[in-house]
Design a protein around this motif. Structure first.
Motif, PDB file in Angstrom:
ATOM      1  N   ILE A   1      -5.402  -8.892  -9.182  1.00  0.00           N
ATOM      2  CA  ILE A   1      -4.883  -8.755 -10.831  1.00  0.00           C
ATOM      3  C   ILE A   1      -3.540  -7.777 -10.501  1.00  0.00           C
ATOM      4  CG2 ILE A   1      -5.233  -7.718 -13.116  1.00  0.00           C
ATOM      5  CD1 ILE A   1      -8.350  -8.323 -12.453  1.00  0.00           C
ATOM      6  N   ASP A   2      -2.442  -8.251 -11.222  1.00  0.00           N
ATOM      7  CA  ASP A   2      -1.394  -7.333 -11.217  1.00  0.00           C
ATOM      8  C   ASP A   2      -1.118  -6.746 -12.467  1.00  0.00           C
ATOM      9  OD1 ASP A   2       1.159  -6.301 -11.019  1.00  0.00           O
ATOM     10  OD2 ASP A   2       2.340  -8.073 -11.276  1.00  0.00           O
ATOM     11  N   PRO A   3      -1.524  -5.252 -12.411  1.00  0.00           N
ATOM     12  CA  PRO A   3      -1.775  -4.501 -13.383  1.00  0.00           C
ATOM     13  C   PRO A   3      -0.103  -3.790 -13.749  1.00  0.00           C
ATOM     14  CG  PRO A   3      -2.501  -3.064 -11.663  1.00  0.00           C
ATOM     15  CD  PRO A   3      -1.999  -4.665 -10.939  1.00  0.00           C
ATOM     16  N   THR A   4       0.786  -4.186 -13.434  1.00  0.00           N
ATOM     17  CA  THR A   4       1.976  -3.602 -13.486  1.00  0.00           C
ATOM     18  C   THR A   4       2.555  -3.515 -14.849  1.00  0.00           C
ATOM     19  OG1 THR A   4       2.748  -4.707 -11.274  1.00  0.00           O
ATOM     20  CG2 THR A   4       4.673  -3.728 -12.723  1.00  0.00           C
ATOM     21  N   SER A   5       2.087  -4.689 -15.813  1.00  0.00           N
ATOM     22  CA  SER A   5       2.518  -4.370 -17.013  1.00  0.00           C
ATOM     23  C   SER A   5       1.902  -3.398 -17.775  1.00  0.00           C
ATOM     24  CB  SER A   5       2.381  -5.652 -17.734  1.00  0.00           C
ATOM     25  OG  SER A   5       1.028  -6.028 -17.530  1.00  0.00           O
TER      26      SER A   5
ATOM     27  N   THR B   1      -4.862   5.576  -4.751  1.00  0.00           N
ATOM     28  CA  THR B   1      -5.011   3.909  -5.356  1.00  0.00           C
ATOM     29  C   THR B   1      -3.674   3.546  -6.032  1.00  0.00           C
ATOM     30  OG1 THR B   1      -5.843   4.879  -7.565  1.00  0.00           O
ATOM     31  CG2 THR B   1      -7.446   4.285  -5.633  1.00  0.00           C
ATOM     32  N   GLY B   2      -3.326   2.606  -5.910  1.00  0.00           N
ATOM     33  CA  GLY B   2      -2.036   1.935  -6.681  1.00  0.00           C
ATOM     34  C   GLY B   2      -0.987   2.271  -6.184  1.00  0.00           C
ATOM     35  N   ALA B   3      -0.713   2.922  -5.166  1.00  0.00           N
ATOM     36  CA  ALA B   3       0.638   3.269  -4.770  1.00  0.00           C
ATOM     37  C   ALA B   3       1.849   2.222  -4.655  1.00  0.00           C
ATOM     38  CB  ALA B   3       0.402   3.830  -3.250  1.00  0.00           C
ATOM     39  N   ARG B   4       1.123   1.048  -4.269  1.00  0.00           N
ATOM     40  CA  ARG B   4       1.841   0.045  -4.254  1.00  0.00           C
ATOM     41  C   ARG B   4       2.733  -0.529  -5.725  1.00  0.00           C
ATOM     42  NH1 ARG B   4       0.429  -5.797  -4.564  1.00  0.00           N
ATOM     43  NH2 ARG B   4      -1.644  -4.850  -4.766  1.00  0.00           N
TER      44      ARG B   4
ATOM     45  N   THR C   1     -14.073   0.429 -11.261  1.00  0.00           N
ATOM     46  CA  THR C   1     -13.658  -0.900 -11.269  1.00  0.00           C
ATOM     47  C   THR C   1     -11.710  -0.974 -11.401  1.00  0.00           C
ATOM     48  OG1 THR C   1     -15.781  -1.639 -12.290  1.00  0.00           O
ATOM     49  CG2 THR C   1     -13.991  -3.236 -12.418  1.00  0.00           C
ATOM     50  N   ALA C   2     -11.413   0.061 -12.152  1.00  0.00           N
ATOM     51  CA  ALA C   2     -10.083   0.093 -12.417  1.00  0.00           C
ATOM     52  C   ALA C   2      -9.540   0.513 -11.232  1.00  0.00           C
ATOM     53  CB  ALA C   2      -9.959   1.138 -13.600  1.00  0.00           C
ATOM     54  N   ALA C   3     -10.071   1.277 -10.509  1.00  0.00           N
ATOM     55  CA  ALA C   3      -9.700   1.856  -9.132  1.00  0.00           C
ATOM     56  C   ALA C   3      -9.680   0.641  -8.287  1.00  0.00           C
ATOM     57  CB  ALA C   3     -10.375   3.051  -8.734  1.00  0.00           C
TER      58      ALA C   3
ATOM     59  N   GLY D   1      -0.159  11.679 -14.756  1.00  0.00           N
ATOM     60  CA  GLY D   1      -0.964  11.791 -13.305  1.00  0.00           C
ATOM     61  C   GLY D   1      -1.555  10.607 -12.962  1.00  0.00           C
ATOM     62  N   SER D   2      -2.203  10.597 -11.856  1.00  0.00           N
ATOM     63  CA  SER D   2      -2.949   9.115 -11.545  1.00  0.00           C
ATOM     64  C   SER D   2      -4.104   8.952 -12.335  1.00  0.00           C
ATOM     65  CB  SER D   2      -3.382   9.526  -9.973  1.00  0.00           C
ATOM     66  OG  SER D   2      -4.416  10.404  -9.879  1.00  0.00           O
TER      67      SER D   2
END
Lengths: 225, 336
Positions: free
Chosen positions: B235-239, B277-280, B225-227, B207-208
């Motif tokens: 910052i790109d958190p993709t990895s 958050t972070g849908a992108r 902060t993470a949200a 989940g989220s």
């Protein structure tokens, strides 16, 4: 068509009404109140019915007593009426009575000495013929008296009363003097007419020169008023 | 206690409803308990009449002996509809694609769960919804008798979310075949629709919050902060997210193949629902893993609104919080 899937986990018993008045509470309450009202109404009706029955019984009892009293009163009234009728009848007889005694006492003073009276008769009064509208039967005073003679009352023609006088006279003049005397003096209030009927003056058979005569005196009529 | 399985009625035997308030229990939001009031217009269109957060703690009890006694809610006037559709968000509230409770629940769970089976129709899935008996009783007692509203329905939030999506404009614009990822805090439900009806339903334990935990743990940051990092582009958190989301998207890929093979339906549209958050980044990773575009979808944002609807000032930013409440109310209105 529904686009959604509705799976309801709520039990039917858990569903509640948003109405401030709870139906499941008010229905028994109103039912009880209605039942109570019906019972009270029925009780009132029963009490009223009892009261009416009691009053009816009382009234019936009083009515029975009154009926007995009423019968007794009727009897008294009937007796009173009969008594009054008898009194009236007696009064009518009294008022219709013709008094001959005092008048006939004067007779010796008016009879000429040449006349010998051999008879004096007062026959029963001549009753007038029945007139329409004048009753002689039931309802008349006499009619209500057992054994009484029916008499005309009220406006009926008066009964004719006669005094029949017989005797021997020496002449027609003596007879006429007596006839005239019967219409005058003390007899005027009683005798209204006196006459010698035709054939009533004739020679006597004794061959002594005397004559038989008859004088018919009509008296005042007798009325039962 | 052995609770018998109850089959859901196809239609309510009560009078049709046209005014329902939907309330999500267990949303765990600091703003309060999400609630919406929906009304059906004379022409049949369902509109959002009011929305807001009720100032009540709706956290479901953890066990039967922790059920609070004598707790009643007096709902504010804008939410005073006759009936309320409650939906529970909890790890204990289950929705399973199954033909019976014995398939959906273990033996020990069946004795303590209240379960309802949606009968299997020829062209649709059969579902089993279940919540612990104590939780259902607690929810049923929250709204007192004699005050508006009173509970008329209790649903699990996964199904409520699915219903909210099922009536959304985004889904209506498709040809009825789509894959939907309903993201929750600790799990994600995957639903494949064919001809606007669910064809497959699976739930995965990602989940989220797992994503948030991964960012927070990797970067040694607190959750807030993470949200924020997930909502901006600095910052790109993709990895960081990819290891967490890859298993989920792999399952989505497999499910898509299954649907194609079983029913021959080719899925063109993919929707991502429930993320705040972070849908992108979810969409980027999904495209990288499956090659398909996934569209973030918020059924609450484009839900028809009544003229003069009473909504929070920041409704556009917090509208996703009202999705389960909308879905629960819509299901009741459409079932009426």
């Amino acid at each position: 068509m529904s686009r959604t899937i509705h799976i309801n986990l709520l039990n039917e018993a858990e569903r509640r009404s948003a109405m401030p008045v709870r139906t499941r509470v008010m229905v028994p309450v109103f039912s009880s109140l209605f039942l109570l009202a019906v019972l009270i109404w029925w009780g009132l009706l029963a009490a009223e019915n009892r009261e009416l029955k009691s009053r009816t019984r009382d009234l019936a009892s009083k009515l029975a007593d009154l009926q007995e009293s009423d019968k007794a009163a009727d009897k008294f009234i009937e007796r009173e009426r009969a008594a009054n009728e008898e009194i009236d009848q007696i009064g009518r007889y009294l008022r219709g009575r013709l008094v001959f005694g005092a008048v006939l006492e004067q007779l010796p003073y008016v009879v000429p000495s040449t006349i010998q009276l051999t008879g004096l008769n007062i026959p029963p009064p001549l009753r007038p013929p029945e007139v329409k509208g004048v009753s002689l039967g039931s309802g008349t005073p006499a009619g209500n008296i057992p054994g009484g003679v029916k008499r005309a009352v009220g406006k009926a023609e008066a009964e004719k009363v006669f005094i029949k006088m017989n005797g021997l006279a020496d002449s027609a003049e003596s007879t006429d003097i007596l006839r005239k005397a019967m219409r005058s003096g003390a007899f005027t209030n009683l005798v209204v007419d006196a006459e010698i009927p035709k054939g009533a003056f004739r020679i006597s058979g004794a061959d002594d020169g005397t004559f038989l005569f008859e004088i018919s005196c009509e008296c005042t009529g007798r009325r039962f008023e | 206690m052995n609770t018998p399985e109850v089959k859901a009625k196809p239609r309510s035997s009560r009078a049709p409803l046209s005014d329902v308030v939907g309330i999500e229990l267990g949303s765990n939001l600091k703003e309060g308990t999400p609630a919406v009031r929906l009304k059906r217009r004379a022409d049949g269109v369902i509109e959002l009449f009011s929305a807001g957060f009720l100032p009540f703690d709706s956290t479901p009890p953890e066990s039967a002996d922790k059920v609070p006694e004598g707790v009643f809610w007096v709902v504010p006037r804008p939410f005073g509809a006759h009936s309320a559709a409650l939906t529970i968000t909890s790890e204990e509230a289950l929705l399973r694609q199954a033909s019976g409770a014995e398939d959906a629940l273990a033996d020990k769970d069946r004795s303590i769960y209240r379960t309802v089976l949606r009968p299997d129709e020829s062209d649709s899935l059969s579902f089993v919804a279940a919540v612990p008996e104590y939780m259902a009783s607690w929810a049923a007692r929250l709204l007192p008798e004699g005050r508006k509203p009173t509970a008329c329905s209790l649903q699990v939030s996964d199904l409520a979310r699915m219903n909210a999506f099922a009536v959304s404009e985004a889904f209506m614009r498709t040809n009825g075949t789509a894959l939907l990822l309903l993201v929750g805090l600790k799990s994600t439900a995957l639903v494949i629709f064919n001809e606007y009806k669910p064809l497959l339903y699976r739930k995965h334990s990602i989940g989220s919050e797992d994503v948030l935990d991964a960012v927070s743990r990797s970067m040694n940051l607190d959750r807030e902060t993470a949200a924020k990092i997930l909502n901006d582009t600095l910052i790109d958190p993709t990895s960081l997210l990819e290891p967490v989301l890859s298993p989920l998207f792999r399952q989505a890929e497999l499910s898509t193949d299954y649907a194609v093979r079983k029913n021959g339906c080719f899925i063109e549209k993919f929707f991502l629902c429930g993320l705040t958050t972070g849908a992108r980044y979810w969409a980027e990773i999904f495209k990288r893993r499956t090659g398909a575009e996934i569209t973030p979808c918020n059924p609450a944002a484009d839900f028809p609104r009544a003229e003069g609807a009473l909504l929070p000032d920041d409704f556009d930013s917090c509208s996703a919080s009202f999705i389960p409440a909308i879905g629960a109310a819509v299901a009741v209105l459409e079932d009426a």
